[in-house]
Structure formats: structure tokens, C-alpha cells
Design a protein around this motif. Structure first.
Motif, mmCIF file in Angstrom:
data_model
loop_
_atom_site.group_PDB
_atom_site.id
_atom_site.type_symbol
_atom_site.label_atom_id
_atom_site.label_comp_id
_atom_site.label_asym_id
_atom_site.label_seq_id
_atom_site.Cartn_x
_atom_site.Cartn_y
_atom_site.Cartn_z
ATOM 1 N N ARG A 77 -6.720 -9.119 -2.521
ATOM 2 C CA ARG A 77 -7.877 -9.254 -3.407
ATOM 3 C C ARG A 77 -7.469 -9.127 -4.871
ATOM 4 N NH1 ARG A 77 -9.808 -5.764 0.749
ATOM 5 N NH2 ARG A 77 -11.056 -6.988 2.218
ATOM 6 N N LEU A 78 -6.552 -8.241 -5.166
ATOM 7 C CA LEU A 78 -6.064 -8.114 -6.541
ATOM 8 C C LEU A 78 -5.348 -9.378 -6.981
ATOM 9 C CD1 LEU A 78 -4.783 -4.428 -6.411
ATOM 10 C CD2 LEU A 78 -6.705 -5.289 -7.758
ATOM 11 N N THR A 165 5.439 -4.556 -4.107
ATOM 12 C CA THR A 165 5.110 -3.547 -3.105
ATOM 13 C C THR A 165 5.277 -2.162 -3.708
ATOM 14 O OG1 THR A 165 5.712 -2.674 -0.915
ATOM 15 C CG2 THR A 165 7.505 -3.550 -2.260
ATOM 16 N N SER A 166 4.686 -1.166 -3.069
ATOM 17 C CA SER A 166 4.911 0.221 -3.480
ATOM 18 C C SER A 166 5.847 0.947 -2.529
ATOM 19 C CB SER A 166 3.572 0.971 -3.579
ATOM 20 O OG SER A 166 2.910 0.647 -4.777
ATOM 21 N N ASN A 167 6.603 0.168 -1.770
ATOM 22 C CA ASN A 167 7.563 0.731 -0.829
ATOM 23 C C ASN A 167 8.970 0.231 -1.180
ATOM 24 O OD1 ASN A 167 9.050 1.694 1.319
ATOM 25 N ND2 ASN A 167 8.126 0.323 2.840
ATOM 26 N N PRO A 168 9.737 0.988 -1.954
ATOM 27 C CA PRO A 168 11.084 0.539 -2.330
ATOM 28 C C PRO A 168 12.003 0.295 -1.137
ATOM 29 C CG PRO A 168 10.399 2.403 -3.679
ATOM 30 C CD PRO A 168 9.392 2.275 -2.573
ATOM 31 N N ASP A 169 11.689 0.880 0.008
ATOM 32 C CA ASP A 169 12.524 0.707 1.196
ATOM 33 C C ASP A 169 11.979 -0.357 2.139
ATOM 34 O OD1 ASP A 169 14.245 2.798 0.381
ATOM 35 O OD2 ASP A 169 12.819 4.277 1.153
ATOM 36 N N THR A 170 11.181 -1.250 1.626
ATOM 37 C CA THR A 170 10.539 -2.258 2.464
ATOM 38 C C THR A 170 11.536 -3.095 3.251
ATOM 39 O OG1 THR A 170 9.205 -4.296 2.418
ATOM 40 C CG2 THR A 170 10.454 -3.767 0.435
ATOM 41 N N LYS A 196 -3.345 4.668 -5.798
ATOM 42 C CA LYS A 196 -2.174 4.485 -6.671
ATOM 43 C C LYS A 196 -1.473 3.161 -6.444
ATOM 44 C CE LYS A 196 0.106 8.275 -5.782
ATOM 45 N NZ LYS A 196 1.252 9.212 -5.871
ATOM 46 N N ALA A 197 -1.268 2.787 -5.203
ATOM 47 C CA ALA A 197 -0.558 1.536 -4.919
ATOM 48 C C ALA A 197 -1.354 0.339 -5.441
ATOM 49 C CB ALA A 197 -0.297 1.406 -3.424
ATOM 50 N N GLY A 198 -2.685 0.392 -5.282
ATOM 51 C CA GLY A 198 -3.520 -0.684 -5.790
ATOM 52 C C GLY A 198 -3.475 -0.768 -7.303
ATOM 53 N N THR A 199 -3.504 0.395 -7.950
ATOM 54 C CA THR A 199 -3.408 0.423 -9.414
ATOM 55 C C THR A 199 -2.070 -0.144 -9.875
ATOM 56 O OG1 THR A 199 -4.871 2.348 -9.517
ATOM 57 C CG2 THR A 199 -3.489 1.915 -11.438
ATOM 58 N N ALA A 200 -1.009 0.203 -9.166
ATOM 59 C CA ALA A 200 0.316 -0.318 -9.518
ATOM 60 C C ALA A 200 0.356 -1.835 -9.372
ATOM 61 C CB ALA A 200 1.391 0.331 -8.645
ATOM 62 N N ALA A 201 -0.203 -2.360 -8.289
ATOM 63 C CA ALA A 201 -0.224 -3.812 -8.090
ATOM 64 C C ALA A 201 -1.002 -4.492 -9.204
ATOM 65 C CB ALA A 201 -0.836 -4.148 -6.729
#
Length: 311
Positions: A77-78, A165-170, A196-201
Motif C-alpha cells: 500500500r505504501l 525491507t526491514s530485515n537485513p538478514d532477508t 516502525k518498519a512501515g515508517t521506514a518503508a
């Protein structure tokens, strides 16, 4: 038996918010706000990767390719929101930066359960990509099958790929030429990546698309010179930008805009380069609508007041 998958950092619990449901309202809001304050720093650490992504996007658009966001849920959505705002803000032509979301357009406003679990749907949404395109997967957890399928299909088509992504180990990093992974850590409400992850995106996509449009000449100085004059607020903003950059009073600015069919970029080039609207349009056509490039050497007249960097 296969070992259970390792949890993404976005899915782990935050000790700071233990007992969240028993806290007072102000305490809950303070915890959320403190967590939000961490996001900008996490995004700043990824700026070199975002800059590389912008450069790749410029190259794709220069080659008549497109930039395609592919995501699910909040991330999707973002992405839809970011792509949609480029038309009114930068007069970007339809189809140049687009967003595709798991579950289709209905998923923008309604949850489409299970849509993000289909790698096949992601592959189908990336089926039209070519070697000239840039595919950007957007997934907070970095594990979404829809995004995995889309990036895999994009790579096989020869497109450039990236992952936000908010997962550096993806585990999806292997499918991305560029990885943008702000480490936002556990959420105050465990697993609620609209926080937080949504805000980062949102910050990453805002920065990416604004820098991309700036690099593509849709900005002059720090002003939106490519905006569409579609309502009274935007018309007044158009007049204000023209008066700010040229020194014209409002009446002459209105007259100039009318002579230029309401197009701000044509009006700017006409006034600042001291050419008629036809020549201004031709200059813009030759420079892919880039005002600074279209200006060339600027002459001044009594009714203009070019800024220092226009001389």
C-alpha cells in the motif's frame, strides 16, 4: 524434518514494551514515539544503497524502461501511494513508475487474505518486465513469497532488481542487485510492521522517488516546477513559483502562464531565457522537459530577477 525458519527481526518481541496492555495511554504513546525516533537513523545508514538505487532508476527511465514496485500488505500500500503521488507532483507520465500489490487493486483498501503467500502471483505481476526495467520488491519481513516470485521472474527477464525491507538478514537478498534494509528491529506491538518498519518503508520510498524526479529534471532549484495545475491550490502554487523564480508580479505571471497554456516549465524558460513560448517548448522538448538544461545561457531583462545559480 526441516528446522523452523528463523524469525525476522521484525517478528521478535521488544523487551521495552513488555506489559503493553497494562500501561497507561500516555505511556503507550511515549513508547511508540520513542520507537519512531529510531527509524530515521536506521534509514540514514542505508542512504548509499538508496543513492545507488536512484542511479539505476535514472538509467532505466533514460532507456525508456519503467520502475515497478511490487509488495504486499502495508508495504504494498505504501508503494501504491508513492507511485500515485508522482503524477500530480511531478507530472510523471503514466506507466513510468508503477506499483503492483498482492491481491490487486482491491488489496489497497481491503485485506486480501493469503494473497502475499503466492509466489506465482508475484511472478505473474512481473511477467511484462524487460532488461530495461527496474523491479523493486517491498516487504517488511523480507520473506514474502509474492515478492520472492516477482523478483525471481524479474531477474530471469533481465530486469535490474532491488529489495526494500526491514530485515537485513532477508533470504531474498540473493534476488536483489541492490538491498535497502534499514534495521528497525522489533516493533512495540510484536509483528505489527505497519509501525516502525512501515515508517521506514515510507521514508525510503519518499527519498527514492523524490531524488529520482529531481535527477530527471522535474525539480528546479528546490521547487516543484512540473506540478499539474488541476485545482485552485495548485494554480496559486504555480503562480507563486513563477513569481519567486522570475521576479514577475502576480498579474504578469498570470498573463505569462496563459500565453504558455498554463505550463509552468514553458513559462519559466520563456521568461528566464527571454524566448517566446514556442521556443521555450522546443527547448524543453530537446532536453526531456528539464528546465535547467533548457535554459542554457540566461539573459536578464528589467522584468526578471534570476537567482544567482541562473547566471
Amino acid at each position: 524434518m526441516e528446522p523452523p525458519p528463523t524469525l525476522s527481526r521484525t517478528e521478535t518481541r521488544s523487551p521495552a514494551s513488555s506489559g503493553l496492555d497494562a500501561r497507561q495511554t500516555l505511556d503507550v504513546l511515549t513508547l511508540l514515539n520513542d520507537a519512531d525516533a529510531e527509524v530515521a537513523g536506521a534509514v540514514r545508514a542505508t542512504l548509499p544503497a538508496i543513492a545507488r538505487l536512484v542511479d539505476l532508476a535514472v538509467a532505466s527511465l533514460d532507456a525508456d524502461g519503467k520502475v515497478v514496485y511490487l509488495g504486499a500488505g502495508t508495504s504494498g500500500r505504501l508503494a501504491v501511494l508513492d507511485a500515485a503521488e508522482l503524477l500530480p507532483t511531478f507530472a510523471l507520465e503514466p506507466g513510468r513508475v508503477v506499483a503492483r500489490i498482492a491481491g490487486g487493486q482491491r488489496a489497497v483498501v481491503d485485506a486480501v487474505e493469503g494473497a502475499e503467500d503466492s509466489a506465482e502471483a508475484g511472478a505473474a505481476d512481473a511477467a511484462d518486465l524487460t532488461e530495461h526495467d527496474l523491479a523493486i520488491g517491498v516487504t517488511a519481513s523480507g520473506t514474502t513469497p509474492y515478492v520472492r516470485g516477482a523478483l525471481d521472474a524479474a531477474r530471469r527477464a533481465g530486469a535490474t532488481t532491488a529489495l526494500v525491507t526491514s530485515n537485513p538478514d532477508t533470504p531474498l537478498a540473493a534476488l536483489a542487485d541492490v538491498l535497502v534494509a534499514p534495521d528497525t528491529g522489533p516493533e512495540i506491538l510484536t509483528g505489527s510492521t505497519r509501525l516502525k518498519a512501515g515508517t521506514a518503508a515510507k521514508l525510503v520510498l519518499n527519498g527514492f522517488s523524490t531524488a529520482l524526479m529531481t535527477r530527471r529534471g522535474r525539480v528546479y532549484d528546490n521547487l516543484m516546477v512540473a506540478l499539474l495545475d488541476t485545482n485552485e491550490k495548485l494554480h496559486q502554487r504555480t503562480v507563486r513559483i513563477l513569481t519567486t523564480l522570475t521576479g514577475l508580479d502576480e498579474e504578469r505571471a498570470e498573463d505569462t502562464l496563459r500565453a504558455c497554456d498554463g505550463d509552468l516549465r514553458t513559462a519559466l524558460v520563456s521568461v528566464l531565457a527571454v524566448v517566446d513560448p514556442h521556443e521555450a517548448r522546443e527547448r524543453l522538448r530537446r532536453t526531456d522537459l528539464d528546465v535547467r538544461a533548457a535554459l542554457g545561457p540566461v539573459r536578464t531583462t528589467p522584468h526578471t530577477s534570476p537567482r544567482k545559480d541562473h547566471r
